[in-house]
Design a protein around this motif. Structure first.
Motif, PDB file in Angstrom:
ATOM      1  N   GLY A 154       0.835  -1.204   0.000  1.00  0.00           N
ATOM      2  CA  GLY A 154       0.000   0.000   0.000  1.00  0.00           C
ATOM      3  C   GLY A 154       0.864   1.246   0.000  1.00  0.00           C
ATOM      4  N   LYS A 180      -2.693  -0.110   3.459  1.00  0.00           N
ATOM      5  CA  LYS A 180      -3.658   0.810   2.848  1.00  0.00           C
ATOM      6  C   LYS A 180      -3.028   1.585   1.690  1.00  0.00           C
ATOM      7  N   THR A 181      -3.800   1.744   0.625  1.00  0.00           N
ATOM      8  CA  THR A 181      -3.358   2.600  -0.481  1.00  0.00           C
ATOM      9  C   THR A 181      -4.286   3.804  -0.521  1.00  0.00           C
ATOM     10  N   ILE A 182      -3.695   4.976  -0.618  1.00  0.00           N
ATOM     11  CA  ILE A 182      -4.515   6.195  -0.703  1.00  0.00           C
ATOM     12  C   ILE A 182      -4.241   6.855  -2.051  1.00  0.00           C
ATOM     13  N   GLN A 205     -12.136  -3.664  -0.104  1.00  0.00           N
ATOM     14  CA  GLN A 205     -12.466  -2.613   0.870  1.00  0.00           C
ATOM     15  C   GLN A 205     -12.019  -1.273   0.324  1.00  0.00           C
ATOM     16  N   GLU A 215      -9.549   5.407  -0.752  1.00  0.00           N
ATOM     17  CA  GLU A 215      -8.714   4.567   0.117  1.00  0.00           C
ATOM     18  C   GLU A 215      -9.037   3.108  -0.124  1.00  0.00           C
ATOM     19  N   THR A 217      -8.087  -0.656   1.308  1.00  0.00           N
ATOM     20  CA  THR A 217      -7.397  -1.471   2.310  1.00  0.00           C
ATOM     21  C   THR A 217      -7.272  -2.880   1.726  1.00  0.00           C
TER      22      THR A 217
END
Ligand code: EPU
Length: 421
Positions: A154, A180-182, A205, A215, A217
């Motif tokens: 992420g 997480k990737t934003i 997600q 976002e 996840t």
């Protein structure tokens, strides 16, 4: 190559139903790569581009069946992670398989798309985002080779420019990433939201789709897509709005989404077009004479670049001068030279087209150069005096389902001239 023969001057009246969105169908098809099993996608338009994406999936080993708007895609056994040059060169959206392939296999090889009729259209933002997520990227023999060993990581990614397929590709790449990737400055287009909804229904997600920050996840696994129905095509809607507007028509456009076309509605109303919301669609009534109006293309929710050419055809017969500015693609005025052949008065200065409305366009043999340019020639031909023959309509077939049948059902005089070998 097939051609369209259109005799202009008919007022178009009646009802037309909008097909599923091409630009939502293509990423959703690519998303089926993400997991093993049989996915079902509904409301899929029968288009050349959908067919090409099906061919890409088959190359990977998927079993694809299309029946009456329903696509069944079985990705249980995928043997390749390669999108070949022969297919990517005919449809650059094939690059949408890159994110899902890296996510499933940890590696992928995709032919680097070259420029196309409307611009250079690089994919540097897709690649730098993957690099930020830990992938190694090399270029060999015209192919981009992406390798992340096992899983991506992420990352916080800021897109320098809003990119629709870039946002979609990285959203798909990130579904299994660690953490997480934003995505910042993400595209807001409805097709991005449709993809996020579909991915979430598979178990991903993802939050924030439809805003500029998305976002994702990472999760461990996804299940196949179960009967997701594709959103209506907002550009086909806009094109039929233009067709009704320019022919002083009265057309009820059914199975569409008003919230996806607010900027188009607003702009059309400024030109004197009457647009009424009805329980099962929008009614579009063309005025006796269109009023000139300026427009600048921008990412959603602003006026879409994919409607610029059709709007220009309308303004070509308006009562004054309109300034049209294309800000997304550097070469998206290929239709201008063809509209000039039909008697339009248009000058291009850099990214701006000055469109001086004329009383009447005249039918002529013209050439389709890309998808939306072709659509603008259809719009213009329907109001032009006499016959227009539009050559190379394979461009039109990439993105409009049965367009000549839909126009004929509204009373338009249009015929497909089949190419005889
Ligand atoms: N760009 C970059 N680098 C990148 C990606 C994009 O510089 O890595 C630039 C492009 O060159 C362009 C701008 O960013 O100047 C926006 O391009 P974007 O990536 O958003 O376009 P796309 O994703 O390749 C999609 C649609 C197009 C539509 C554009 C803009 C699909 C399959 N295609 O293309 O649809 O015009 O977004 O809304 O979703 C069409 O349907 O006729 C069509 C061309």
């Amino acid at each position: 190559m097939d051609k369209l023969l259109i005799k202009g001057g008919k007022q178009l009246k009646g009802e037309v139903s909008i097909s599923g969105a091409k630009n939502a169908a293509l990423p959703l098809m690519a998303a089926t790569i993400l997991c093993k099993g049989k996915s079902v996608i509904k409301n899929v338009p029968k288009l050349r581009d959908v067919n090409t994406m099906a061919e890409v999936l088959k190359t990977l080993g998927a079993v694809v069946e299309y029946n009456n708007g329903i696509l069944n895609i079985d990705t249980t056994v995928l043997t390749e992670a390669v999108a070949p040059y022969e297919l990517v060169k005919t449809m650059r959206a094939s690059v949408l398989t890159l994110g899902p392939m890296v996510a499933r296999f940890g590696h992928a090889k995709v032919s680097m798309p070259g420029g196309c009729a409307i611009g250079a259209r690089p994919i540097n933002l897709h690649l730098s985002a993957l690099e930020k997520m830990g992938a190694d990227i090399t270029l060999d023999g015209g192919y981009v080779i992406v390798d992340c060993c096992k899983v991506l990581t992420g990352a916080h990614i800021l897109f320098e420019t809003v990119t629709v397929t870039g946002t979609e590709n990285i959203m798909m790449a990130a579904v299994f990433a660690e953490g997480k990737t934003i995505l910042e400055n993400a595209a807001l287009e409805p097709e991005v939201v449709d993809l996020a909804n579909a991915l979430n229904s598979m178990g991903a997600q993802i939050t924030g789709a439809g805003t500029s920050t998305i976002e994702i996840t990472g999760v461990d696994e996804l299940k196949p897509l179960d009967s997701h129905s594709i959103i209506p095509d907002r550009i086909e809607t806009g094109t039929f709005m233009a067709i009704s507007a320019i022919t002083q028509g009265n057309v009820l456009i059914k199975r569409t989404r008003v919230d996806h076309i607010m900027a188009i509605i607003e702009k059309f109303r400024q030109t004197g077009v009457i647009i009424e919301e009805e329980p099962d669609g929008i009614r579009v009534i063309g005025p006796e004479k269109l009023t000139s109006s300026n427009v600048k293309t921008n990412p959603f929710p602003s006026f879409p670049t994919d409607m610029q050419a059709q709007f220009m055809a309308m303004m070509a017969v308006s009562n004054g001068t309109s300034i049209i500015q294309e800000t997304i693609f550097e070469n998206r005025y290929m239709h201008v030279a063809e509209l000039l052949r039909m008697g339009a008065k248009i000058e291009i200065v850099d990214t701006i087209a000055n469109v001086h409305g004329v009383k009447q366009l005249k039918g002529a043999p013209v050439m389709a150069t890309d998808l939306r340019a072709s659509a603008s020639l259809v719009v213009a031909a329907l109001v032009a005096e006499g016959e227009t023959i539009i050559d190379r309509i394979y461009h039109l077939d990439r993105g409009y389902e049965r367009i000549e049948e839909k126009i004929a059902a509204l009373g338009g005089d249009v015929k497909r001239i089949k190419y005889k070998k």
